[in-house]
Structures are given as C-alpha cells and as structure tokens.
Design a protein around this motif. Sequence first.
Motif, short mmCIF file in Angstrom:
data_model
loop_
_atom_site.label_atom_id
_atom_site.label_comp_id
_atom_site.label_asym_id
_atom_site.label_seq_id
_atom_site.Cartn_x
_atom_site.Cartn_y
_atom_site.Cartn_z
N GLY A 171 0.79 -1.22 0.00
CA GLY A 171 0.00 0.00 0.00
C GLY A 171 0.82 1.27 0.00
N ILE A 172 2.13 1.18 -0.24
CA ILE A 172 2.94 2.40 -0.25
C ILE A 172 2.95 3.00 -1.65
CG2 ILE A 172 4.42 1.51 1.59
CD1 ILE A 172 6.62 1.18 -0.59
N PHE A 173 3.15 4.33 -1.71
CA PHE A 173 3.41 5.00 -2.98
C PHE A 173 4.89 4.83 -3.29
CE2 PHE A 173 -0.47 7.24 -1.76
CZ PHE A 173 -1.16 7.25 -2.97
N THR A 174 5.19 4.29 -4.46
CA THR A 174 6.59 4.03 -4.83
C THR A 174 7.17 5.15 -5.68
OG1 THR A 174 5.75 2.65 -6.65
CG2 THR A 174 6.40 1.53 -4.62
N GLY A 175 6.54 5.42 -6.81
CA GLY A 175 7.04 6.49 -7.68
C GLY A 175 5.97 7.53 -7.90
N CYS A 176 6.32 8.81 -7.72
CA CYS A 176 5.35 9.90 -7.87
C CYS A 176 5.99 11.06 -8.63
CB CYS A 176 4.89 10.40 -6.49
SG CYS A 176 4.17 9.10 -5.45
N TYR A 177 5.15 11.74 -9.41
CA TYR A 177 5.63 12.90 -10.16
C TYR A 177 4.47 13.86 -10.33
CZ TYR A 177 7.72 15.72 -13.88
OH TYR A 177 8.21 16.76 -14.62
N VAL A 178 4.71 15.13 -9.98
CA VAL A 178 3.70 16.18 -10.11
C VAL A 178 3.91 16.87 -11.45
CG1 VAL A 178 2.74 18.30 -9.14
CG2 VAL A 178 3.58 16.49 -7.62
N THR A 179 2.85 16.98 -12.24
CA THR A 179 2.95 17.53 -13.59
C THR A 179 1.74 18.41 -13.88
OG1 THR A 179 3.07 16.96 -15.94
CG2 THR A 179 1.86 15.47 -14.53
N ASP A 180 1.90 19.28 -14.88
CA ASP A 180 0.76 20.12 -15.26
C ASP A 180 -0.12 19.44 -16.30
OD1 ASP A 180 2.55 20.15 -17.30
OD2 ASP A 180 2.53 22.32 -17.60
N ALA A 181 0.31 18.28 -16.82
CA ALA A 181 -0.50 17.52 -17.78
C ALA A 181 0.00 16.08 -17.79
CB ALA A 181 -0.41 18.13 -19.18
N PRO A 182 -0.87 15.10 -17.50
CA PRO A 182 -0.44 13.70 -17.55
C PRO A 182 0.06 13.35 -18.94
CG PRO A 182 -2.58 13.90 -16.48
CD PRO A 182 -2.27 15.24 -17.07
N SER A 183 1.16 12.64 -19.02
CA SER A 183 1.75 12.28 -20.31
C SER A 183 2.58 11.02 -20.12
CB SER A 183 2.63 13.41 -20.84
OG SER A 183 3.73 13.63 -19.97
N SER A 184 2.99 10.45 -21.25
CA SER A 184 3.84 9.27 -21.18
C SER A 184 5.18 9.61 -20.54
CB SER A 184 4.03 8.69 -22.58
OG SER A 184 4.54 9.69 -23.46
N GLN A 185 5.66 10.83 -20.76
CA GLN A 185 6.92 11.21 -20.16
C GLN A 185 6.80 11.34 -18.64
OE1 GLN A 185 9.73 11.14 -21.55
NE2 GLN A 185 10.86 11.80 -19.75
N ALA A 186 5.67 11.87 -18.17
CA ALA A 186 5.44 11.95 -16.72
C ALA A 186 5.39 10.55 -16.12
CB ALA A 186 4.14 12.70 -16.44
N THR A 187 4.81 9.61 -16.86
CA THR A 187 4.76 8.22 -16.40
C THR A 187 6.16 7.66 -16.23
OG1 THR A 187 2.64 7.87 -17.52
CG2 THR A 187 3.91 5.92 -16.95
N LEU A 188 7.05 7.91 -17.21
CA LEU A 188 8.40 7.38 -17.14
C LEU A 188 9.21 8.04 -16.02
CD1 LEU A 188 9.40 7.00 -20.90
CD2 LEU A 188 8.64 5.24 -19.30
N ILE A 189 8.98 9.32 -15.78
CA ILE A 189 9.69 10.00 -14.69
C ILE A 189 9.27 9.42 -13.34
CG2 ILE A 189 10.01 12.19 -13.52
CD1 ILE A 189 9.73 13.57 -16.23
#
Length: 652
Positions: free
Chosen positions: A292-310
């Motif tokens: 139940g832990i958050f492993t990878g997180c990234y704050v972005t102004d628009a969800p994108s495939s690049q945000a997913t990879l980051i």
Amino acid sequence: MIYLTTKEVADIRNCSERHIQAGVTSGMINAQIIMANNNRKKYLIPLNELTDAEQFKYYKSHAIPIPEDLLPERKSERPHKEFDEFSAVQREEIAEWIRILNAWDEYCATSKLQKVPATEKFVQLQKVANSDLKISKGILYRKKKALKADDLAGLLDNRGSWKKGTSSIPEEVWQCFLSFYLDEAQHPIQACYEYTEMWIKREAPQLLPLPAYASFYRKVQTAIPKPVEIMGRQGMKAFRDRCAPYIRRTYEGMASNEWWIADNHTFDVQTKGENGSIHRLYLTAFFDARSGIFTGCYVTDAPSSQATLIALRKGIVKYGIPENIYVDNGREFLTFDVGGLGHRLKKSQKDKFAPPPVFERLGIKMTNAIVRNAKAKIIERRFRDVKDRLSRLFPTYTGGNVVERPERLKKVIKSADNIPTDYELTQAVEDILTYYMNEKPYSGAVSSDSGKSRMQVYREQLKEKRVAAELDLNLMLMRSTRSQKVGRRGVHLTVAGEKIDYYNDDLILNHFGESVYCRYDPEDISKVRIYDLDDNYIMTAPTDNEAVLAYGASKDAVSQALRKVKSLEKLTKQELKASQITAFGKETALNLVLATAEENKANAEEINPKVISVHRADETAEQLPMAVGQSNIVTIDKAKMIRNLEQRQKEE
C-alpha cells in the motif's frame, strides 16, 4: 357452514335415514339437535362431517362451486425431491405431517374402535387441538399414500401451486411489453403498458383486451432476470459494474514489488505557476499493491507518457524494478514505445518493425484494466487518502465538486499571497507521500499484517529487489522512434511539431538507405542513439540544428486493453435479444405516442360550450338586479342604457 338433514346424508351415502340417525345418537356422527314445529328432534349434520368424495358429490349435485381442495388431483409426473431440497417452511410442514401420520397409526393401534371409527375420532381430536389444520379422513389417506411412495411433495399443501408461475398475459403481448420496458429510456411500467396497448390495437387487435396493469406489474417483479433488466434499462456499463463476475484478488501470497498499480490524480488544490497563472496540477503515481505504499510519484501540469516514465524512474531508483504494472487504458501509459499498441495495432502495422517498449526492456509485464471498469484499480481508493490527508491541508483546497467547495476559496484566491506555488505543492507532495502516508498503519486485506506500518509490510514482503545500474537504467528508460531509413540528412525526431535532424559523416557513408530506429532522452535531445532493426547499437549521432528545441509536448499513445469474454455477459446479451418482440416487429414508443396523438387529433370534437361570457379588462360593469330565474351571464351597463334611451327620445 352448510348443514344437511339425515335424509340428505342418507341419499348421498345410499343408505337408510334410520342408519344415519343411529350414527348420530351413538356419537359416531356429529350433529346439531334442534326442535322442529311438531316438537320433535331434528338433526343437522355439518357438511364437513362427510368424506371428501361425499362432499364433492353434494357440491356437484347442487351446482355449487367445488372448493379447490376437493377437486381431483391433477396427475403429473412430479420430480422426486430429497428432504433437503425443500425450503425451510416446506420442511417444517413435511415434518408436521409425518408426526400427525405417526400419531394416527399409534392412535388406531391403541384404540378399541375399528379403523374407520378410530380415524374419524382422530380427525375430530386433531381439529380441536389445531383448529388451523386442514384435515379430514380423505386428506389423511392421501398423505399416508404419499409418504409410503416416498413422495414428500405430496405431504405439502399444494392448493393453487398448479397455477404458480403462470400468467394471463399472452406471450406476444409480453414480448411487445418487453420491447418498451427493456430500453435505456427507462420508460415507467405504466407507460410501457400504454404503449403495448397502442401497438396491439394497431397490429394485433384480436389480443385485446389486455390483462390488467397489475398483471404486468407483478410479472415485471418476478419474470425478468435482474441482469437482463439492468443491461436493457441501464446499459452495458451498469451491467458490468453490478452484475458481471469479477476476479477477486488475493494478497496473502503476493510479494512487494510483484505488482505496481499506476494512475493519474487531479489535485483538489489551486496553485500558482511561474507565469502567475492559477491552475490545478496532476499527480502521476505508482502504488505497491501488497503493502500500500506510494513508490514512484511525479507532479505535472499535464499527464503524459513522459510523466509516467519519470514517476517510474523515481520508483525504480528507490524501490527497484517491479515485476508487473497494472494500468488503465490512458494514452499516457500505452504509447507504442512505452507499453506498445496492443489490440489497437492496425492490421497494416502488424508486420512492420516496432522497437521494444520501455516496459519490455525493463522486464516489466504490463496488464491493462478493463475499459470503464469501476472495480479495476485499487489505487483510486488511495487517491481518496491523497485528497483527505494532503489536498485539504492547503488553503486553496477546492473540493471534489461544487458542494464540497469551501466558502473561503473566493477570498483566498483574491489574496494572491495565500496561493501556494507549483514548487511548494510539489515539495509537499513528495515529502507527505513518502514520509507520512507510507508510514501510516497498514489497512489492506491481509489481516495478519494489521497493526504494522505500510513500510514495515513492504520490507517484510520484499522477496527480491531487481535493480539496474544508472547507465543501464538510463538506456532502458529512453524513448524510441518508429523505424525510418537513413536519408541524406541522416535520421530525425519530430518534437512539438518541429523536425530535428541527426547525422554525421559515418552514418551517411556506411548506413545510407538502411532502416533504423532511434532511442533518445526526452530531457536531452541534443543526440540520439541509433539501432538497426535487430536492436543492435550502431552509433550515437548529434543534432544538426543550431538550436535544440526544448521537449515541449509528449507523443500520443495508444493503449492495449484486455478483452475478457464473460459467459454471463454473453448469456445476458442473448436473453436481452430474445426478450425483444419478434412476432410483429418493434415500433418505438415515440412513434406510437405520436400516432395516437394524431388519431386523437383527428377524432377531437370541437369545443361548443353552452355559454360564452365576454370579459373586458378596461371596463367595470354595474349589474342590474336579476329577475327571478335570470342567469347571471350577460353584464349590462345601466348608464349606457339610459343614454341610449334619451338619444332615441330626442330623435323621435
């Protein structure tokens, strides 16, 4: 209660009246004694003292409707049922009759009377002991016969059961009704009844009159399977969410990093960007299903495939490479070079070269949620915690909807000093998710881990941590282009609508005209790594452009969706299709209503009232006294009448 004289009973039994009188005086036959006009005793015998056959004979000879329990049993092959196949109420009734039959046998064995008189006496005793029990000699013998034949259903009171499940509604009428009822317009039952009557009146008048509305209402409640009703009236999504079977996931045997779940979440917080614009940011997050832990997180102004990879890179650096990733069907997860095209791959593209996607290079197996499935991703429940434990902390919390919106929000927005910046939110999100929410008590499905923190569960259940060197990880996380041929200007990327060329002399000299593909780092597009279609590295080529454009926009992705054919869904579709009317063809409710309105319009009678009263808004008329019998219909202006009279006198 019907009473018979001794003569009537004698006629039914084909014996002498004296024999019946002797039975009454000896107490073998119950009777009421009254005094006749000649001061002689007269015996009145209740009809229920007679056997069932004698009662049947009396009703038939006097043309009186025969009670249902006296009708001859319908001969039907009843399937044999074991005791445990009956309902609880039926089992109790069967057991009660078995006790009565055993008591009857015992009473006859110990009584000094003959079998028939003893049986009659036993029946009387049972009527006194249990007035609600329907019992007679005939019933006793029938129950005894059923028990000997091991026919437990014969011990039940089956009065009226022969017509259970039947309906007075003709099948053609019912099919027509279902055509209107099983519609996503969700017509009320009363309206469907009216539409059916309209349709039958036009297409099959021989089926009129229809059964009462109550018959349709009752059948709707009992005859339509619930999945069919939900699919027909509420649509496929409602059926899948409420009726379709689903896979129940178990977590006891799951290890940490075995399954990561990814999704995007819109913060219910307004923040201020570098250019002063006020907006809401997004969170792209990976979540470990076991702990139940958050492993990878990234704050972005628009969800994108690049945000997913980051976000994935951050999670891998800290926690290792997961075995499986569970995502929805969004483009940000399923770009051709991240997750692959899957079922959206066109036939014309199947034989074309496709570079290995990022997930495949990392050795991650990707699974996609069923499209529009409400039960698919448990991470969405964790986003509720993000809303409650993180977003509500900020003064610009907006709420999830208008009802939740705080009243203070307008004042806070007007005061620019209180609006958090994008940077402040980003820093707070990373710290709160990693060091606060990941340390909260475990609340998952494994009860043995209750009381532990989520991070403790993660550490205990981490069987294997797959890691990669930083250089290898950078290589595996690089984006890819589709295959292209080396041209006069080498190879190229198209970023934000601009074409960027990459080449050197060696590339042109030795590989001109060959098909290759490129890998690149979206954060540094000053160079690309070039590979042949067998995934062999060729070289790294620099950009030929004087100025390298910043990577402004991510590429569109197409997704791979899992298709699971459910037997229940298929069966329900067939049932829904079979429920549509086939005998006369379907007519829409709208057409029927319009046709009926047109008929009513043609047959409408002109309105001809007996009295027409004219009223004027700008005059106040004074009424003359009414004569006897005069109707107060016409209003007369008395002053005007006097003026008219004076005018006529002058003219004369």
